[in-house]
Design an enzyme around this catalytic site. Structure first.
Site, PDB file in Angstrom:
ATOM      1  CG  ASP B 384      48.096 -39.575  71.004  1.00 32.02           C
ATOM      2  OD1 ASP B 384      47.692 -40.142  72.186  1.00 32.02           O
ATOM      3  OD2 ASP B 384      48.778 -38.439  71.064  1.00 32.02           O
ATOM      4  CD  GLU B 413      44.243 -39.981  74.031  1.00 29.75           C
ATOM      5  OE1 GLU B 413      44.728 -40.312  75.067  1.00 29.75           O
ATOM      6  OE2 GLU B 413      44.816 -39.108  73.508  1.00 29.75           O
TER       7      GLU B 413
END
Lengths: 664, 664
Positions: B384, B413
């Protein structure tokens, strides 16, 4: 923690200028303003500071603050004038700008009443840190005290931090953390003439050549050729380049128009080097003696001209090396020496050198020859067909010569495929001939000019010759006098180095049928030209050329390579570009901006709209400004959009000086 | 000869694949066909031979002959299937091809009667050299004898050299001189799933979540979520990715639709990691125990699915680290710990980590956590927001993990600016989210697909997610079911890795007003979906997705990254590209070619002409060939120019299998 990351705490990447693959140092020339760039970024929202650390060849270190360019690309830049010849070292230093980060947040949060005490406390800590680092500064001490005074209104406390004097002090000694330094890179700065100069080529044997009453030619000599030098200087050129001045072979000598059967009086091609009278270290007896050559060099110097000679590493079959050093050639199984050929074409007047049989012997001899001419006072060599010799050899030779003689300039005549052309520049050639003569349409030129001024500028210095004894393009053959103006104007303004071969100013435009060379090519015969008569009759481009070189000498922006910007016009043949040099880099302290608008279709009059980006020369897009056409002396008021009419039959090119607002 | 040139005897430059600045090895994945390239050239007219020397991780060395591509650009290429995981080393070897050079000249000169004896003598010497190098070869010995027989007709003597058997023998052991070797480069080959796979994302707490009669939600668990796995496998996915499965903080917990006031039953965002029940190494009690998680992994494996978990390095204020390791956060002067903010925005439910106070401590702990999950059987981590942590940290972490566990895959990401996005891929992330969701027009997609398949392919493996819990683009919000088909078809065919977040197959397209996220976002609440009912009602994209993944599994060309070619269509919304894999690289031995034609305007029916370059898949431009639409099973006869009609309201995309001629 075994593994040591290669990435620094703050990523610093893609430094520029840099050669592809960083195999050799990037290049610049004395007086060049070089944009240094790097991609610098960090996780999160903190603001960064980026410095260029630059060490000159004198060992002087300077720090230049870089600024962000573009939007969202994390690219930082600063322009620096490199003013000393030699090897410069640069690296990029990045740091978290703790002060700017705090200021950005405080200016949003304090007026909004968010985290007010906390923000002011942090600001106070930062100011105290700044004051501690610079104990002499009363400004910082007072600001630190004010921001810490809880009894004052928060906005007043913030105000103390915003004081421009505080900004200035902290700017000098930033509050930095996470400081990260890139690896160092080298940029080699060569003398100005390596990058900027006007060149003129003539055959000394033609200058002063005469036909006797019985039709025989008497060769021009260094003494007669020297008489042409004042006119060349008058036109504003910096360099006179001479095709090979060595004895010419007689075996398989070429006759007029490249025919195979030379008559006894035919002088032969100067590129068929070597005869019983000597080789690459000898002077053709018809031209004179070593003393005559020295006198020619002196005469050139008196006229403010440097002389470039030709380094053509090939031999006629009569070259002394053929008997003394047959190992420097390729001997065939039948005992003969291989001449040049590209089957079915044969070039029997030329023996190419073989660099692989005795590489050390041949290198030593060629270095000796180059040193010999340098000893006589030559410091520019135009190298003939370097792409037919090993690239490795050139890297070696140029390194050896330039280490000993940093002022020596080599110009590569590599009309060949891109990989070789660019590699020759990369391994050390100071200058290169380019594809310019074959880039004639607007779109071709836009792409070409962008390539030379930006994409290749870290290693390739273009010398835009408008013609050569080997090149008379279709464009010149059929474009009339306008074509000659257009090409000269673009060459002289778009590139800091340009060149012209004698006869261009006389619009010599008749080609040998089926070729892109002049008919009755001077390579194979004498050519006596009456420059003065043509000029008196108004049939000479010399006054225009003189004006171009005068504009170049008066406008330092034109002697820069990397400052060219292409602008838009609505017409498919109206090419527009500008060159700008900031006042910080000019002797006068005034900025210098030139806009060139050229109708590259020599057969038309065209009207169109030109769209400028005046921010490229430091003018606000909303302002209008005066421009003066340096060709016609007409003045116009210009701005973002400008009507232009260019009649190729009158003046195909505007060269516009921008009247910059004061302080630019 | 003091200076040793860096340029080899034969210049070998610009090797590819290579990372920018060659700081880290280039990347590939097992099964990938990689084009190896170099720019190789030499002075003069001799012909060259160029080989790729490739050493596999097993130490096996192979030589692959390269061929010239393009015209006049001196670029050489060979494609190689990399079939072993690990570090491969390659270098390029170039040599003067003495035989080919002679043959080229002899074939011109001997028939023309030029230098006949000489050419045949040289040919004889070369054949004798070949025969000496390969004394076993009768073919060479005989040819050498024939060409040397002066009594024979010269053309017959030449014929002996042209014998295909001679060519074949010499091809095996070329007559090489001036052999030059480049420096070696590394290419790291990772497991197939690092490059090619289909991903499906769901929230385990939603799968099996139920509302009780009094309106309270009961969370789904690993046990209930496992019941969804067969359906995911049925759709043809390879990976199930779970948002964070750790305890969720209660301080400043977000309520439905990202509101600040969570009600007692609101589950909170899984990305607000950590509570009294544990941190990054704990499992949310609502989901189950470690054993339940292991059972889920087992169930996935039984369904042929791998499980990816989320590595989100941030904490809720309730995370155990906040009290145990306050030095891993930023403590403000008022003693509080800094929460995430981008003034004026505040994210009080999130404490970002500070990687600079105790870098060794924090690195050690995160490595421990990653190892912990690997120990439980996880080998894929979707990371993330990696761009909010130091790039240097990721380089270190991925190096440490992959050295110990080469099969572990990290997906970045990084929806951020290009410099950071590409650098994360360069320092080691196996896969990256990209700008795909924001590239919707034909021109945007043409540029984007070319970038991912060529410009960035040496280091970045794209995973084309069509949606995420954070991204519901305008295109999907307003494009209707056609938009969902178009985006899925392009993602699944253009990139070897693609992904989908649950709900996409149900056409969930209502956004929270003013955002590009789903309304009632699953990040902040439970979402029970009745997939089966939607499918039964014909309101599900699942059958289409199933077909896409089936096509992918049957067509190895679609599991390659670097083989995408864009073709031309006359319509501004008809996107055309092809992917081709030569039969040498497929298990069946048959070539595999797919042409995708997509109408990217979901609101229209369009007719246009598509222009193909069939040489891209080994078909002669003059041939016509059959194509089968793998969506509709329609067949067409295609060639250079093809009429296409695509009605977005029926089928917006052709996925055409090309019936290749035998032997391709």
């Amino acid at each position: 923690m075994a593994y040591e990351p290669k990435m620094g705490r703050i990523p610093i990447r893609d430094l520029s200028p840099q050669q592809p693959e960083n195999t050799w140092p990037a290049k610049a020339y004395v007086g060049e303003v070089v944009p240094f760039q790097a991609t610098v970024f960090k996780e999160g929202h903190d603001l960064l500071g980026v410095d260029l650390l630059l060490t000159s060849p004198n060992g002087l270190q300077a720090k230049h603050r870089m600024h962000e360019v573009g939007i969202g690309i994390d690219r930082w830049q600063v322009d620096v004038l490199l003013d000393v010849q030699g090897s410069w070292i640069y690296s990029i230093q990045a740091w978290n700008d703790d002060w700017a980060t705090w200021l950005h947040n405080a200016e949003i949060k304090v007026p909004a009443g968010v985290d007010v005490q906390l923000m002011l406390t942090i600001g106070g800590q930062l100011l105290a840190r700044a004051a501690k680092a610079d104990p002499e500064s009363r400004v910082l001490k007072e600001a630190a005290a004010t921001i810490a005074t809880r009894s004052l209104d928060p906005l007043l406390r913030l105000q103390a931090a915003l004081d421009p004097r505080v900004t200035a002090e902290i700017e000098r000694q930033p509050l930095a953390s996470l400081q990260t330094l890139s690896l160092p890179l080298e940029i080699r700065v060569e003398r100005s003439l390596a990058g900027a100069g006007s060149w003129y080529e003539f055959f000394p044997r033609s200058e002063g050549a005469k036909r006797t009453k019985d039709g025989r030619w008497v060769s021009g000599t260094f003494r007669t050729a020297a008489r042409r030098l004042p006119a060349v200087a008058q036109m504003g050129f910096d360099v006179v380049y001479l095709p090979p001045i060595h004895p010419i072979g007689t075996s398989f000598r070429k006759g007029p128009n490249n025919t195979l059967d030379a008559a006894p009086g035919d002088p032969g091609s100067p590129w068929a080097i070597g005869s019983a009278e000597g080789g690459h270290d000898a002077i053709h007896p018809d031209l004179g003696t070593v003393d005559d050559f020295s006198a020619f060099l002196d005469a050139a110097a008196k006229n403010g001209l440097e002389v470039a000679i030709d380094l053509a590493l090939q031999c006629s079959p009569d070259h002394p090396w053929v008997t003394e050093h047959p190992e420097w050639f390729t001997t065939l199984p039948d005992g003969s020496i291989a001449y040049a050929e590209n089957p079915p074409k044969k070039y029997q007047d030329i023996y190419p050198l073989n660099f692989d049989n005795d590489p050390i012997g041949i290198r030593t001899e060629i270095l000796r020859i180059v040193r010999y001419w340098i000893g006589l006072g030559v410091s520019i060599f135009r190298v003939d067909n370097p792409h037919t010799k090993p690239l490795q050899f050139w890297e070696w030779l140029l390194h050896e010569v330039n280490t000993e003689f940093p002022d020596v300039v080599f110009l590569a005549e590599a009309f060949t495929r891109p990989a070789m052309l660019y590699s020759l520049a990369q391994v050390g050639f100071q200058q290169s001939y380019t594809y310019f003569t074959w880039r004639n349409s607007k779109t071709e030129l836009e792409e070409f000019l962008t390539e030379i001024s930006h994409e290749h500028a870290a290693y390739l210095r273009p010398n835009l010759f408008v013609n050569t004894p080997d090149i008379l393009t279709e464009y010149l053959q059929f474009g009339g006098p306008a074509a000659y103006k257009i090409r000269a104007a673009i060459a002289a303004t778009a590139s800091p180095s340009w060149g012209m071969y004698a006869g261009y100013e006389l619009y010599e435009n008749v080609a040998r049928p089926g070729s892109e060379e002049n008919i009755d090519n001077e390579k194979f015969e004498y050519k006596a030209r009456d420059y003065a008569a043509a000029e008196a009759a108004g049939r000479s481009l010399a006054p225009y050329v003189t004006l171009l070189n005068k504009i170049r000498s008066e406008h330092p922006a034109l002697r820069q390579l990397r400052n060219l910007d292409v602008h838009w016009s609505d017409d498919e043949a109206i090419l527009v570009y500008s060159k700008y040099l900031d006042g910080r880099y000019t002797r006068s302290g005034r900025g210098d901006a030139i806009i060139v608008v050229a109708n590259v279709d020599p057969h038309s009059a065209r009207e169109t709209t030109v769209y400028l980006d005046p921010t490229r020369f430091g003018i606000d897009p909303s302002e209008s400004f005066e421009v003066t056409d340096l060709i016609t002396r007409q003045k116009f008021i210009w701005g973002l959009q400008n009507f232009v009419r260019l009649d190729a039959f009158v003046e195909p090119v505007h060269i516009l000086r921008v009247e910059l607002p004061k302080g630019k």
